[in-house]
Design an enzyme around this catalytic site. Structure first.
Site, PDB file in Angstrom:
ATOM      1  N   SER A  27       0.838  -1.201   0.000  1.00 29.87           N
ATOM      2  CA  SER A  27       0.000   0.000   0.000  1.00 29.87           C
ATOM      3  C   SER A  27       0.871   1.248   0.000  1.00 29.87           C
ATOM      4  O   SER A  27       2.057   1.191   0.348  1.00 29.87           O
ATOM      5  CB  SER A  27      -0.862  -0.002   1.265  1.00 29.87           C
ATOM      6  OG  SER A  27      -1.517   1.237   1.436  1.00 29.87           O
ATOM      7  N   TYR A  51      -3.032  -0.508  10.832  1.00 30.38           N
ATOM      8  CA  TYR A  51      -3.107  -0.968   9.427  1.00 30.38           C
ATOM      9  C   TYR A  51      -1.791  -0.670   8.709  1.00 30.38           C
ATOM     10  O   TYR A  51      -1.202  -1.553   8.073  1.00 30.38           O
ATOM     11  CB  TYR A  51      -4.286  -0.277   8.717  1.00 30.38           C
ATOM     12  CG  TYR A  51      -4.313  -0.539   7.225  1.00 30.38           C
ATOM     13  CD1 TYR A  51      -4.410  -1.840   6.728  1.00 30.38           C
ATOM     14  CD2 TYR A  51      -4.227   0.508   6.303  1.00 30.38           C
ATOM     15  CE1 TYR A  51      -4.419  -2.084   5.347  1.00 30.38           C
ATOM     16  CE2 TYR A  51      -4.244   0.270   4.937  1.00 30.38           C
ATOM     17  CZ  TYR A  51      -4.337  -1.026   4.464  1.00 30.38           C
ATOM     18  OH  TYR A  51      -4.341  -1.267   3.117  1.00 30.38           O
TER      19      TYR A  51
HETATM   20  N1  LIG Z   1      -8.667   0.139  -1.861  1.00 26.85           N
HETATM   21  C1  LIG Z   1      -7.656   0.795  -1.334  1.00 26.85           C
HETATM   22  O1  LIG Z   1      -7.729   2.028  -1.110  1.00 26.85           O
HETATM   23  C2  LIG Z   1      -6.371   0.077  -1.015  1.00 26.85           C
HETATM   24  C3  LIG Z   1      -5.200   0.854  -0.938  1.00 26.85           C
HETATM   25  C4  LIG Z   1      -3.993   0.212  -0.664  1.00 26.85           C
HETATM   26  C5  LIG Z   1      -3.958  -1.148  -0.470  1.00 26.85           C
HETATM   27  N2  LIG Z   1      -5.119  -1.883  -0.542  1.00 26.85           N
HETATM   28  C6  LIG Z   1      -5.013  -3.342  -0.330  1.00 26.85           C
HETATM   29  O2  LIG Z   1      -5.558  -4.010  -1.445  1.00 26.85           O
HETATM   30  C7  LIG Z   1      -5.991  -5.313  -1.045  1.00 26.85           C
HETATM   31  C8  LIG Z   1      -7.359  -5.594  -1.642  1.00 26.85           C
HETATM   32  O3  LIG Z   1      -8.267  -4.654  -1.150  1.00 26.85           O
HETATM   33  P1  LIG Z   1      -9.480  -4.041  -2.012  1.00 26.85           P
HETATM   34  O4  LIG Z   1      -9.254  -2.579  -2.090  1.00 26.85           O
HETATM   35  O5  LIG Z   1      -9.718  -4.816  -3.234  1.00 26.85           O
HETATM   36  O6  LIG Z   1     -10.654  -4.236  -0.926  1.00 26.85           O
HETATM   37  P2  LIG Z   1     -12.003  -5.111  -0.913  1.00 26.85           P
HETATM   38  O7  LIG Z   1     -12.833  -4.766  -2.085  1.00 26.85           O
HETATM   39  O8  LIG Z   1     -12.559  -4.907   0.449  1.00 26.85           O
HETATM   40  O9  LIG Z   1     -11.463  -6.619  -1.059  1.00 26.85           O
HETATM   41  C9  LIG Z   1     -10.788  -7.259  -0.007  1.00 26.85           C
HETATM   42  C10 LIG Z   1     -10.712  -8.738  -0.311  1.00 26.85           C
HETATM   43  O10 LIG Z   1      -9.966  -9.378   0.748  1.00 26.85           O
HETATM   44  C11 LIG Z   1     -10.680 -10.524   1.147  1.00 26.85           C
HETATM   45  N3  LIG Z   1     -10.426 -10.863   2.551  1.00 26.85           N
HETATM   46  C12 LIG Z   1     -10.541 -10.070   3.632  1.00 26.85           C
HETATM   47  N4  LIG Z   1     -10.280 -10.778   4.748  1.00 26.85           N
HETATM   48  C13 LIG Z   1     -10.000 -12.046   4.351  1.00 26.85           C
HETATM   49  C14 LIG Z   1      -9.655 -13.246   5.034  1.00 26.85           C
HETATM   50  N5  LIG Z   1      -9.571 -13.320   6.365  1.00 26.85           N
HETATM   51  N6  LIG Z   1      -9.424 -14.365   4.289  1.00 26.85           N
HETATM   52  C15 LIG Z   1      -9.509 -14.320   2.954  1.00 26.85           C
HETATM   53  N7  LIG Z   1      -9.848 -13.232   2.255  1.00 26.85           N
HETATM   54  C16 LIG Z   1     -10.088 -12.102   2.952  1.00 26.85           C
HETATM   55  C17 LIG Z   1     -12.140 -10.194   0.910  1.00 26.85           C
HETATM   56  O11 LIG Z   1     -12.874 -11.403   0.696  1.00 26.85           O
HETATM   57  P3  LIG Z   1     -13.904 -12.080   1.729  1.00 26.85           P
HETATM   58  O12 LIG Z   1     -14.403 -11.002   2.630  1.00 26.85           O
HETATM   59  O13 LIG Z   1     -14.961 -12.661   0.829  1.00 26.85           O
HETATM   60  O14 LIG Z   1     -13.088 -13.133   2.400  1.00 26.85           O
HETATM   61  C18 LIG Z   1     -12.079  -9.398  -0.376  1.00 26.85           C
HETATM   62  O15 LIG Z   1     -12.141 -10.253  -1.503  1.00 26.85           O
HETATM   63  C19 LIG Z   1      -5.924  -5.343   0.479  1.00 26.85           C
HETATM   64  O16 LIG Z   1      -4.765  -6.044   0.870  1.00 26.85           O
HETATM   65  C20 LIG Z   1      -5.807  -3.861   0.853  1.00 26.85           C
HETATM   66  O17 LIG Z   1      -5.117  -3.682   2.064  1.00 26.85           O
HETATM   67  C21 LIG Z   1      -6.325  -1.297  -0.809  1.00 26.85           C
END
Ligand SMILES: NC(=O)c1ccc[n+]([C@@H]2O[C@H](COP(=O)([O-])OP(=O)(O)OC[C@H]3O[C@@H](n4cnc5c(N)ncnc54)[C@H](OP(=O)(O)O)[C@@H]3O)[C@@H](O)[C@H]2O)c1
Length: 271
Positions: free
Chosen positions: A133, A146
């Site tokens: 991130s 986080y």
């Molecule tokens: N969006 C942003 O602003 C942003 C910025 C920087 C980094 N990120 C990183 O990008 C990654 C993906 O996030 P996103 O933005 O796509 O968010 P999202 O739409 O909330 O997706 C998160 C995914 O992680 C899965 N997940 C959460 N807890 C889990 C667990 N215990 N076991 C297995 N799967 C789990 C969820 O699936 P289930 O709930 O179905 O298990 C979901 O598919 C994360 O690592 C996040 O930290 C996001």
């Protein structure tokens, strides 16, 4: 022969979009995993194989990886993308929540790496893509725990990249900035569950507004999923993909600022 990829966090956001992109090439067998398997029906219809995998479960991670090797005989790439944000002040986030945040964002990665690396070493090839991130490089009030997991992940990625360099395995890190997925809803719901002491209430009210405003005008997941696709498919992947403008420029800007100036800027923006 198709290449084989395991994607965690395939039920939403970056993971789902990257799975769609890989499926569209016709060149990849995509194993999409998450806890909410019902959310991945659309991917299944497009040809993905679906795994129920909670990354906090040793058993589910090991069984999932065993199934892939049994069915497909190899794993060419891992997109370790599952994760969430736990927001609140350093003092106020409950210890169990901090532990769970590490269990998903860091120990989840450890479980996946331990499961896939023996196979990749045996193949003498593989691609590991770790989703870090912008907050791997900066931190601020309200997201200390986080950001600490993403700082830790950066340290793991840098070490691993060197350790497996001679083994045919390439490691890339994805560093998105603020991007509209379901991430903000989950992170803000963790924040709003916490009963902060009065001393922190004005700051956390400002933080909530700052985050909500940022997510109301930020880009969607396309540029980040494109970078994930490149990290998985490019012949020479980059070590780091900063996927949005803020991720490219903010950490550099902050690194030039004295800490006390950065503190003033952040606290003013949360007023
Ligand atoms: N969006 C942003 O602003 C942003 C910025 C920087 C980094 N990120 C990183 O990008 C990654 C993906 O996030 P996103 O933005 O796509 O968010 P999202 O739409 O909330 O997706 C998160 C995914 O992680 C899965 N997940 C959460 N807890 C889990 C667990 N215990 N076991 C297995 N799967 C789990 C969820 O699936 P289930 O709930 O179905 O298990 C979901 O598919 C994360 O690592 C996040 O930290 C996001």
């Amino acid at each position: 022969m198709k290449k084989v990829v395991l994607i965690t966090g395939g039920s939403s956001g970056f993971g789902m979009l990257t799975a769609e992109k890989l499926l569209a090439t016709g060149e990849w067998t995509v194993y999409a995993s998450a806890r909410r398997v019902e959310r991945m029906k659309g991917l299944e219809e497009k040809g993905a194989k679906i795994l129920k995998m909670d990354v906090t479960s040793d058993r589910q991670v090991q069984e999932g990886v065993r199934r892939i090797i049994k069915e497909s005989g190899r794993i060419d790439a891992l997109l370790a993308n599952a994760g969430y944000g736990s927001y609140g002040t350093v003092e106020s986030v409950p210890l169990e929540e901090i532990e769970y945040q590490y269990n998903v964002n860091i120990f989840g990665i450890a479980r996946l790496l331990k499961a896939v690396l023996p196979q990749m070493r045996q193949q003498k090839s593989g691609r590991i893509v770790l989703v870090a991130s912008i907050v791997s490089n900066i931190s601020m009030a309200g997201l200390g725990w986080y950001a600490s997991t993403k700082h830790a992940l950066k340290a793991v990625a840098n070490a691993l990249r060197q350790e497996v360099k001679g083994l045919g395995i390439k490691v890339s890190m994805i560093q998105p900035g603020v991007v509209k997925t379901e991430f903000d809803e989950v992170a803000l719901s963790t924040l709003r569950k916490i009963d902060h002491p009065e001393d922190y209430k004005p700051l956390m009210k400002g933080f909530d507004k700052y985050i909500s405003d940022s997510y109301s005008k930020c880009p969607g997941p396309e540029s980040t999923a494109k970078c994930m696709f490149k990290a998985i498919t490019a012949r020479r992947p980059k070590t780091v993909y900063r996927t949005t403008l803020d991720a490219k420029f903010l950490p550099r800007l902050v690194s030039l600022m004295p800490d006390k100036l950065f503190d003033r800027v952040i606290l003013k923006s949360m007023k």
